[in-house]
Design a protein around this motif. Structure first.
Motif, mmCIF file in Angstrom:
data_model
loop_
_atom_site.group_PDB
_atom_site.id
_atom_site.type_symbol
_atom_site.label_atom_id
_atom_site.label_comp_id
_atom_site.label_asym_id
_atom_site.label_seq_id
_atom_site.Cartn_x
_atom_site.Cartn_y
_atom_site.Cartn_z
ATOM 1 N N UNK A 134 0.822 -1.211 0.000
ATOM 2 C CA UNK A 134 0.000 0.000 0.000
ATOM 3 C C UNK A 134 0.855 1.259 0.000
ATOM 4 N N UNK A 135 2.078 1.137 0.515
ATOM 5 C CA UNK A 135 2.952 2.299 0.648
ATOM 6 C C UNK A 135 3.937 2.447 -0.504
ATOM 7 N N UNK A 136 4.052 1.434 -1.345
ATOM 8 C CA UNK A 136 5.110 1.412 -2.355
ATOM 9 C C UNK A 136 5.103 2.632 -3.268
ATOM 10 N N UNK A 137 3.934 3.089 -3.653
ATOM 11 C CA UNK A 137 3.875 4.219 -4.587
ATOM 12 C C UNK A 137 4.475 5.486 -3.984
ATOM 13 N N UNK A 138 4.455 5.606 -2.657
ATOM 14 C CA UNK A 138 4.998 6.795 -1.991
ATOM 15 C C UNK A 138 6.506 6.703 -1.793
ATOM 16 N N UNK A 139 7.054 5.499 -1.900
ATOM 17 C CA UNK A 139 8.491 5.275 -1.667
ATOM 18 C C UNK A 139 8.945 5.967 -0.373
ATOM 19 N N UNK A 140 8.321 5.628 0.753
ATOM 20 C CA UNK A 140 8.655 6.315 2.000
ATOM 21 C C UNK A 140 9.974 5.829 2.587
ATOM 22 N N UNK A 141 10.455 6.551 3.562
ATOM 23 C CA UNK A 141 11.544 6.060 4.408
ATOM 24 C C UNK A 141 10.877 5.304 5.544
ATOM 25 N N UNK A 142 11.301 4.073 5.749
ATOM 26 C CA UNK A 142 10.712 3.259 6.807
ATOM 27 C C UNK A 142 11.777 2.864 7.811
ATOM 28 N N UNK A 143 11.440 3.040 9.083
ATOM 29 C CA UNK A 143 12.256 2.510 10.168
ATOM 30 C C UNK A 143 11.538 1.276 10.684
ATOM 31 N N UNK A 144 12.205 0.119 10.642
ATOM 32 C CA UNK A 144 11.525 -1.138 10.945
ATOM 33 C C UNK A 144 11.412 -1.472 12.430
ATOM 34 N N UNK A 145 11.280 -0.459 13.256
ATOM 35 C CA UNK A 145 11.069 -0.705 14.684
ATOM 36 C C UNK A 145 10.554 0.573 15.321
ATOM 37 N N UNK A 146 9.862 0.419 16.424
ATOM 38 C CA UNK A 146 9.348 1.579 17.132
ATOM 39 C C UNK A 146 9.587 1.433 18.629
ATOM 40 N N UNK A 147 9.155 0.324 19.189
ATOM 41 C CA UNK A 147 9.323 0.094 20.625
ATOM 42 C C UNK A 147 10.325 -1.017 20.922
ATOM 43 N N UNK A 148 11.239 -1.271 20.003
ATOM 44 C CA UNK A 148 12.145 -2.379 20.251
ATOM 45 C C UNK A 148 13.443 -2.276 19.497
ATOM 46 N N UNK A 149 14.193 -3.356 19.526
ATOM 47 C CA UNK A 149 15.497 -3.452 18.879
ATOM 48 C C UNK A 149 15.323 -4.115 17.518
ATOM 49 N N UNK A 150 15.623 -3.421 16.424
ATOM 50 C CA UNK A 150 15.362 -3.973 15.086
ATOM 51 C C UNK A 150 16.131 -5.247 14.767
#
Length: 202
Positions: A72-88
């Motif tokens: 769903x997000x691919x068209x926006x090509x966002x920057x993604x951080x793969x963690x929020x409350x933990x250690x990636x």
């Protein structure tokens, strides 16, 4: 996009106009797995000492649902951080999740404590071109690191930083950096921290 400029809480004398906002976000935090190997005193989850709070967020995102979000997000090509409350680095099948993001042209950036970074994983980050990896270091001494992060393994974290630097060599990615959240417990090491790392990382 809805125009909020005429809402009651906006002072018309300020001439406020809404900024253009894209339909999809340019940056995202996705908690693929809420796990952590530290109990930092400043953390509202893992450092809280509240088992109920920890249990309420602990978990692993379903792979198919995670891929649907990415699609769903691919068209926006966002920057993604793969963690929020933990250690990636503790994400289940981290390589698979990163591959899912990079194969969709998504920028991947992460902050890590680096304690579980292996030579093999560092090599993978370089080969798949993770865009940036920042290490939470918080100071230059064991005592300060333990005060801020609850662990005194500063040499192990520094070794992880240099491990990734060696794996990258003269390539551009990933960008490598260190972070220090300035606070009462580490402010006295700010200058030493800058002197230790300035010009060494990019």
């Amino acid at each position: 996009m809805r125009d909020w400029s005429n809402t009651p809480w906006v002072d018309p004398s300020l001439g406020w106009k809404p900024r253009s906002v894209s339909e999809l976000p340019e940056r995202m935090l996705i908690d693929f797995a809420t796990k952590c190997n530290l109990r930092c005193p400043m953390c509202t989850v893992w450092g809280s000492g509240d088992d109920d709070a920890i249990d309420s967020v602990r978990g692993v995102m379903d792979v198919d649902k995670a891929r649907r979000v990415l699609d769903e997000m691919t068209s926006a090509k966002p920057l993604i951080q793969p963690s929020m409350y933990g250690e990636p680095l503790l994400i289940s099948d981290l390589r698979g999740r990163i591959t899912d993001m990079k194969s969709r042209g998504i920028t991947v950036a992460m902050n890590t404590n680096g304690l579980t970074l292996t030579d093999d994983l560092a090599k993978f980050f370089v080969e798949i071109e993770v865009d940036s990896v920042f290490f939470s270091l918080e100071g230059v001494t064991r005592t300060t690191l333990e005060k801020i992060r609850g662990v005194n393994k500063i040499e192990k974290i520094e070794s992880a930083i240099f491990r990734l630097m060696r794996a990258r060599g003269d390539r551009e990615k990933p960008r490598i950096g260190v972070t220090m959240v300035k606070q009462a417990g580490n402010a006295h090491e700010e200058e030493a921290f800058v002197a230790r790392w300035a010009g060494l990382l990019y």
